[in-house]
Design an enzyme around this catalytic site. Structure first.
Site, PDB file in Angstrom:
ATOM      1  N   CYS A   2      40.526  11.977  66.356  1.00 25.86           N
ATOM      2  CA  CYS A   2      39.929  12.459  67.290  1.00 25.86           C
ATOM      3  C   CYS A   2      38.470  12.195  67.877  1.00 25.86           C
ATOM      4  O   CYS A   2      37.841  11.833  67.589  1.00 25.86           O
ATOM      5  CB  CYS A   2      39.638  13.658  65.778  1.00 25.86           C
ATOM      6  N   ARG A  27      40.848   8.026  71.033  1.00 21.72           N
ATOM      7  CA  ARG A  27      40.549   8.153  69.428  1.00 21.72           C
ATOM      8  C   ARG A  27      42.183   9.474  68.821  1.00 21.72           C
ATOM      9  O   ARG A  27      42.001   9.741  67.971  1.00 21.72           O
ATOM     10  CB  ARG A  27      39.424   9.037  69.516  1.00 21.72           C
ATOM     11  N   TRP A  76      44.027  13.811  67.545  1.00 19.45           N
ATOM     12  CA  TRP A  76      45.096  13.199  66.198  1.00 19.45           C
ATOM     13  C   TRP A  76      45.303  13.146  65.112  1.00 19.45           C
ATOM     14  O   TRP A  76      44.476  13.820  64.355  1.00 19.45           O
ATOM     15  CB  TRP A  76      44.138  11.630  66.216  1.00 19.45           C
ATOM     16  N   ASN A 102      35.775  16.637  64.270  1.00 19.17           N
ATOM     17  CA  ASN A 102      37.081  15.101  63.496  1.00 19.17           C
ATOM     18  C   ASN A 102      36.294  14.837  62.191  1.00 19.17           C
ATOM     19  O   ASN A 102      35.012  15.065  61.610  1.00 19.17           O
ATOM     20  CB  ASN A 102      35.781  14.482  64.625  1.00 19.17           C
ATOM     21  N   GLY A 103      37.562  14.649  61.976  1.00 20.86           N
ATOM     22  CA  GLY A 103      37.784  14.303  59.763  1.00 20.86           C
ATOM     23  C   GLY A 103      37.795  15.238  59.582  1.00 20.86           C
ATOM     24  O   GLY A 103      39.538  15.375  59.769  1.00 20.86           O
ATOM     25  N   GLU A 485      48.457 -12.016  63.507  1.00 24.76           N
ATOM     26  CA  GLU A 485      47.744 -11.120  64.612  1.00 24.76           C
ATOM     27  C   GLU A 485      48.937 -11.181  65.938  1.00 24.76           C
ATOM     28  O   GLU A 485      48.791  -9.726  66.428  1.00 24.76           O
ATOM     29  CB  GLU A 485      46.717 -11.395  65.754  1.00 24.76           C
ATOM     30  N   LYS A 489      50.415  -7.285  67.449  1.00 26.22           N
ATOM     31  CA  LYS A 489      49.821  -6.687  68.965  1.00 26.22           C
ATOM     32  C   LYS A 489      51.147  -6.224  69.186  1.00 26.22           C
ATOM     33  O   LYS A 489      51.507  -5.733  70.085  1.00 26.22           O
ATOM     34  CB  LYS A 489      49.688  -8.293  69.920  1.00 26.22           C
ATOM     35  N   GLU A 492      52.677  -2.842  67.537  1.00 29.21           N
ATOM     36  CA  GLU A 492      51.825  -1.617  67.978  1.00 29.21           C
ATOM     37  C   GLU A 492      51.906  -1.063  69.331  1.00 29.21           C
ATOM     38  O   GLU A 492      51.883  -0.280  69.854  1.00 29.21           O
ATOM     39  CB  GLU A 492      50.204  -1.977  67.433  1.00 29.21           C
ATOM     40  N   HIS A 508      61.405 -17.257  51.377  1.00 32.83           N
ATOM     41  CA  HIS A 508      62.349 -16.485  49.581  1.00 32.83           C
ATOM     42  C   HIS A 508      62.463 -15.086  49.860  1.00 32.83           C
ATOM     43  O   HIS A 508      61.792 -14.651  49.414  1.00 32.83           O
ATOM     44  CB  HIS A 508      60.842 -16.492  49.591  1.00 32.83           C
ATOM     45  N   LYS A 607      42.289   4.445  68.098  1.00 34.17           N
ATOM     46  CA  LYS A 607      41.692   3.233  67.773  1.00 34.17           C
ATOM     47  C   LYS A 607      40.840   2.949  66.501  1.00 34.17           C
ATOM     48  O   LYS A 607      40.956   2.352  66.509  1.00 34.17           O
ATOM     49  CB  LYS A 607      41.265   2.900  69.408  1.00 34.17           C
TER      50      LYS A 607
HETATM   51  C1  G6P Z   1      43.290   0.995  64.484  1.00 35.16           C
HETATM   52  C2  G6P Z   1      42.612  -0.154  65.737  1.00 35.16           C
HETATM   53  C3  G6P Z   1      42.442  -1.742  65.433  1.00 35.16           C
HETATM   54  C4  G6P Z   1      41.565  -2.092  64.361  1.00 35.16           C
HETATM   55  C5  G6P Z   1      41.628  -1.595  63.100  1.00 35.16           C
HETATM   56  C6  G6P Z   1      40.609  -1.921  62.560  1.00 35.16           C
HETATM   57  O1  G6P Z   1      43.835   0.116  64.023  1.00 35.16           O
HETATM   58  O2  G6P Z   1      43.707  -0.024  66.015  1.00 35.16           O
HETATM   59  O3  G6P Z   1      43.125  -2.256  66.669  1.00 35.16           O
HETATM   60  O4  G6P Z   1      41.348  -3.834  64.388  1.00 35.16           O
HETATM   61  O5  G6P Z   1      41.980  -0.031  63.671  1.00 35.16           O
HETATM   62  O6  G6P Z   1      39.593  -0.726  63.784  1.00 35.16           O
HETATM   63  P1  G6P Z   1      37.845  -1.421  63.053  1.00 35.16           P
HETATM   64  O7  G6P Z   1      37.033  -0.254  64.341  1.00 35.16           O
HETATM   65  O8  G6P Z   1      37.274  -1.031  62.003  1.00 35.16           O
HETATM   66  O9  G6P Z   1      37.942  -3.051  63.495  1.00 35.16           O
END
Ligand code: G6P
Length: 612
Positions: A2, A27, A76, A102-103, A485, A489, A492, A508, A607
């Site tokens: 949010c 957000r 969100w 927000n929260g 990672e 990528k 997502e 396994h 994010k």
């Molecule tokens: C979300 C983002 C990721 C990020 C993660 C942790 O899932 O999409 O890209 O790595 O949060 O966020 P931070 O702000 O704590 O790095």
């Protein structure tokens, strides 16, 4: 999660609110809304389900909503499905109190029951409507004083919130309150701004105030007055934001993600330069002394998402270079496990936003247990940066795309610098090796650039994978951390199922998923493990897999095994993540583009994850 923007001043509010929200869409983007008032007139609320574009169309880009004071929100969903009814702003029955939030309000049901008993009715399924009506209840009870109404509500609310509220009796004024959800306030030329994050208001001001936990503020006539929970005025000084406004724009790139991928050489260089002095690493800006570095007997790394993957990579590097025991934990797990912690341990919390709810909670837990804490954080003044004992700021600049790239790369640099310095002061490496490692670090920006210059091959290969059903990323040691990672990528932003597996573990169970044509990407940057991973790739190939290899220049015999290979420049093997991750970021990006998806705003994600 949010985004909030508010404005009161001399200009029309709605266009400023929409512009700010467009910078915060990362957000949350399932619905959005505005509440604007013109002088003494009643507040007008407009909401729309879906992306911000729908709200902009509905309000003629804000021009249909006259007024110089307003609040806006991009959502969100937590409580209640994405819908126009559940979108913010929410309002009390008579339109007396209007707010955005927000929260998460954890005891919203209990508060709702109380309000129902007092005769309130509810139109939405949100916890925010409960908060707004609770404030309305106290407002009526405490002689129409906004600060008293809000602080009484704050005492009753459990959970996290950043709230921006307008009261019908107070035209031109906005009241805000916060607990555990981010919020900043900007002031410039008699205008006041509120936002969940800096990029939303960077175009208008660089003078920002950080509102503390359980604090409130009143914005009116170009000034901000801060209050504590008792309603007493408190003093605050503004901070100058150094990010430039262009950094939060796309600058001609099709997507923020592609722009941010290309910004990595500079971001890495800037972060490195921030701690390099006269050819040595100087952690004085971080505040860690040599004695402290010598004294730690254990390192705990705690983070979420990609930042956790940085932690996994740094674990290998710290253990290898500094011979320090390291434990990496997902913040959401760390905070609920009652494990014994070494009192001489250092807890490193890695976070781009500095606001991730679980990471922040893990930091607080570590502090409560008396351990020294260090934040590796990108957003200056964020909660983790403020609450950690020490902060290593990554200089990635504003990161807008939901899928992180440049913040991830700068977090790695912070981890490497710590590891190299730990190694030197603890006597694990010679001065010569130290200099050599630093020279290798200094080559990384140029090497990353070289990979970016050759991106067309990856683009071509990625476009052919758009119909893939599953992708497996395999590697050993650091190559496993890179795979984690790469796989994230991919999944997502392209919505293709992908998994990262420690190559030795495939047999396994997971190998049973390999079918004719399944794409398996082998990551091979660690010479000691090269042949072992090749064997695992061959095992997959024998079962029908289509193989891609990712290795360093020179390992050309991989072409005997893999059908497609990407080479990255050679570096010190413990820094290989910084180079090998770049083609994998590009892969995820180009597969998503080939599928025609919304790269910067993947479905269901946000994010900044400020709820548990
Ligand atoms: C979300 C983002 C990721 C990020 C993660 C942790 O899932 O999409 O890209 O790595 O949060 O966020 P931070 O702000 O704590 O790095």
């Amino acid at each position: 999660m949010c985004g909030i923007v508010s404005y009161t001043g001399h200009s029309q509010a709605a266009p400023i609110l929409l512009d700010g929200l467009s910078k915060l869409e990362y957000r949350g983007y399932d619905s959005a809304g505005l509440a604007v008032r013109n002088g003494e007139n009643k507040t007008r609320i407009v909401k729309a389900k879906g992306r911000l574009k729908a709200l902009a169309e509905k309000t003629d880009n804000g021009h249909a909503l006259a007024g110089t004071c307003g609040i806006g929100h991009t959502r969100w969903a937590t409580h209640g499905e994405p819908s126009e009814t559940n979108a913010h702003p929410h309002t009390s029955d008579n339109g007396n109190v209007v707010g955005v939030h927000n929260g998460i309000i954890e005891n919203y049901q209990e508060l709702k029951n109380k309000l129902l008993r007092k005769g309130y009715e509810f139109y939405s399924s949100t916890d925010t409507e409960v908060a707004v009506k609770l404030i309305d209840y106290y407002y009526k009870k405490y002689e129409h004083t906004p600060v008293d109404a809000i602080n009484h509500a704050m005492v009753r609310i459990r959970g996290s919130y950043a709230l921006a509220i307008m009261f019908q009796d107070y035209p031109g004024e906005i009241y805000v309150a916060r607990k555990d959800s981010p919020m900043i306030i900007g002031v410039e030329n008699g205008d006041c701004y509120v936002a969940s994050d800096v990029p939303a208001i960077l175009k208008y001001t660089r003078n920002v105030y950080y509102i503390g936990n359980l604090e409130m503020a009143r914005l009116a006539n170009g000034t901000v007055t801060f209050y504590n929970l008792d309603g007493d005025e408190i003093e605050k000084k503004p901070t100058q934001i150094k990010w430039d406004a262009e950094a939060a724009e796309k600058a001609g790139y099709e997507h923020f993600m592609l722009k941010e991928i290309h910004e990595q050489p500079k971001a890495v260089q800037d972060t490195l330069n921030s701690v390099l002095k006269d050819g040595a690493i100087d952690l004085s800006s971080v505040g860690l002394t040599e004695e402290e570095l010598q004294s730690f007997s254990q390192v705990y790394i705690v983070a979420c998402g990609s930042a956790y993957h940085v932690g996994v990579a740094c674990q290998y590097v710290l253990e290898d270079l500094a011979q320090l025991p390291v434990r990496v934990d997902l913040a959401s797990e760390f905070r609920y496990r009652s494990m014994p912690l070494d009192p001489n341990g250092l807890v490193i919390v890695i976070s781009q936003s500095g606001e991730t709810a679980d990471s922040l909670a893990a930091l607080r837990l570590a502090k409560k247990k008396g351990l020294k804490t260090l934040g590796i954080v990108n957003v200056v003044g964020s909660s983790i940066a403020r609450e950690a004992d020490n902060v290593f700021y990554t200089l990635a600049g504003p990161e807008i795309a939901v899928a992180t790239t440049k913040a991830y790369s700068t977090q790695l640099i912070a981890g490497y610098c710590l590891a190299v310095q730990f190694a030197l002061v603890r006597g694990c490496i010679s001065k010569g090796r130290y200099q050599d490692l630093i020279s290798q670090l200094q080559c990384l920006p140029e090497q990353i650039q070289k990979i970016l210059d050759d991106k067309e091959r990856i683009q071509w290969f990625a476009a052919k994978q758009a119909n893939a059903r599953d992708v497996f990323f395999i590697g050993r040691g650091l190559d496993y951390a890179i795979s984690l990672e790469g796989s994230l990528k991919m999944k997502e932003i392209s919505y293709i199922h992908s998994e990262a597996y420690a190559a030795g573990e495939l047999k396994h169970g997971t190998i049973s998923l390999i079918e004719d044509g399944t794409l398996v990407i082998g990551v091979l940057t660690q010479s000691e493990l090269y042949e072992k991973t090749i064997s695992n790739m061959v095992e997959c190939k024998s079962r029908g897999a289509y193989l891609m290899g990712l290795t360093t220049y020179g390992n050309y015999n991989i072409e005997d095994t893999a059908s497609f290979t990407v080479y990255v420049p050679k570096t010190e093997e413990c820094f290989a993540t910084s180079l090998a991750v770049i083609p994998l970021q590009l892969m995820g990006y180009y597969v998503s583009v080939a599928k025609g998806l919304d790269v910067d705003k993947p479905r269901n994600l946000a994010k900044s994850v400020t709820v548990e």
